[in-house]
Write a protein that holds these residues in place. Structure first.
Motif, short mmCIF file in Angstrom:
data_model
loop_
_atom_site.label_atom_id
_atom_site.label_comp_id
_atom_site.label_asym_id
_atom_site.label_seq_id
_atom_site.Cartn_x
_atom_site.Cartn_y
_atom_site.Cartn_z
N CYS A 184 0.82 -1.23 0.00
CA CYS A 184 0.00 0.00 0.00
C CYS A 184 0.84 1.27 0.00
CB CYS A 184 -0.96 -0.01 1.18
SG CYS A 184 -0.10 0.04 2.79
N LEU A 203 5.12 -10.17 2.09
CA LEU A 203 4.29 -11.05 1.25
C LEU A 203 5.09 -12.20 0.67
CD1 LEU A 203 2.23 -8.22 -0.44
CD2 LEU A 203 1.35 -9.90 1.20
N LEU A 256 3.46 -3.29 -7.25
CA LEU A 256 3.99 -4.14 -6.17
C LEU A 256 5.30 -4.73 -6.66
CD1 LEU A 256 3.79 -5.57 -3.45
CD2 LEU A 256 2.35 -7.30 -4.55
C1 LIG Z 1 6.68 0.81 -5.80
S1 LIG Z 1 5.93 0.83 -4.22
C2 LIG Z 1 4.19 1.06 -4.64
C3 LIG Z 1 3.39 1.61 -3.49
C4 LIG Z 1 1.92 1.86 -3.80
N1 LIG Z 1 1.20 0.65 -4.18
C5 LIG Z 1 1.80 2.89 -4.90
O1 LIG Z 1 1.45 2.53 -6.03
O2 LIG Z 1 2.08 4.07 -4.63
C6 LIG Z 1 5.98 -0.90 -3.77
C7 LIG Z 1 5.49 -1.17 -2.35
O3 LIG Z 1 5.55 -2.58 -2.12
C8 LIG Z 1 6.06 -2.80 -0.83
N2 LIG Z 1 6.70 -4.11 -0.79
C9 LIG Z 1 7.85 -4.48 -1.39
N3 LIG Z 1 8.15 -5.75 -1.09
C10 LIG Z 1 7.17 -6.19 -0.27
C11 LIG Z 1 6.93 -7.41 0.41
N4 LIG Z 1 7.80 -8.44 0.32
N5 LIG Z 1 5.83 -7.54 1.18
C12 LIG Z 1 4.96 -6.49 1.30
N6 LIG Z 1 5.14 -5.30 0.69
C13 LIG Z 1 6.23 -5.14 -0.08
C14 LIG Z 1 7.05 -1.67 -0.62
O4 LIG Z 1 7.34 -1.42 0.74
C15 LIG Z 1 6.35 -0.51 -1.30
O5 LIG Z 1 5.55 0.22 -0.41
#
Ligand SMILES: C[S@@+](CC[C@H](N)C(=O)[O-])C[C@H]1O[C@@H](n2cnc3c(N)ncnc32)[C@H](O)[C@@H]1O
Length: 195
Positions: A34, A83, A100
């Motif tokens: 998120c 995740l 994501l």
């Molecule tokens: C590029 S950002 C996109 C954030 C948001 N969805 C947006 O579009 O503005 C990717 C997000 O995925 C989260 N993320 C990355 N790896 C993850 C994982 N293994 N489990 C949960 N969240 C994860 C990151 O912390 C980050 O907030």
């Protein structure tokens, strides 16, 4: 990614999410990765009950502040999950994965398959990812090749009788870089409805 920075993202909801979900009746939504809560705030304002998940405590804290500032705290729950290891329980009318993506090892295909399993009957899975690198992006990323929407769909390994493909395309989006420069970017979009 989030530590030591004021804000990383704009706070606005993702435009493809708004396009797709703006036309849907509100229900329950799972927002995977998120970030700072722009989508969660928008969904909650549309009447959705949102479960917002991220691995980053700092991101979840900023999301919680954004949700509180918008006055929609009652409609958003936060869950911290890596995740790659654990996935939130339950099924949802909308499961949304917006950009994501991770610079670390990330089992993308497995996570997206878990995302599909979390869609309630009649509900939707929306996956939006980068399809191009912005001109202001890391030069080392220029060589990256992103999975096409068709490849993402194939990787989900779904029973075709159980799902209706509503969109599988590469829409464009106007984006603004860190110094105010603008560019037209391509995203990859998969929208599926569970029968
Ligand atoms: C590029 S950002 C996109 C954030 C948001 N969805 C947006 O579009 O503005 C990717 C997000 O995925 C989260 N993320 C990355 N790896 C993850 C994982 N293994 N489990 C949960 N969240 C994860 C990151 O912390 C980050 O907030």
């Amino acid at each position: 990614m989030y530590q030591g920075r004021e804000r990383r993202w704009s706070g606005r909801p993702n435009s493809h999410l708004v396009d797709v979900v703006g036309a849907l009746p509100a229900g329950t939504a799972l927002d995977l990765g998120c970030g700072e809560g722009g989508d969660a705030v928008w969904l909650a304002r549309q009447g959705w009950r949102v479960t917002a998940v991220d691995v980053s405590t700092a991101a979840l804290e900023r999301s919680a502040a954004a949700v509180a500032a918008a006055g929609v705290t009652a409609r958003v729950e936060f869950r911290r999950h890596d995740l790659a290891r654990t996935f939130p329980a339950g099924v949802f009318d909308l499961v949304s994965a917006q950009f994501l993506q991770s610079p670390l090892d990330f089992p993308r295909a497995e996570v997206l398959r878990a995302a599909a399993r979390a869609v309630a009957p009649g509900g939707r899975l929306l996956v939006v990812e980068h399809g191009s690198v912005p001109p202001w992006g890391d030069p080392e990323h220029r060589h990256l090749r992103f999975p096409t929407p068709q490849e993402t769909l194939a990787g989900l390994d779904l029973d075709p009788d159980g799902w209706h493909v509503e969109r599988l395309d590469a829409p464009q989006r106007q984006a603004t870089g860190p110094h105010g420069e603008t560019a037209t970017l391509v995203d990859h979009l998969v929208l599926l409805r569970r029968r």
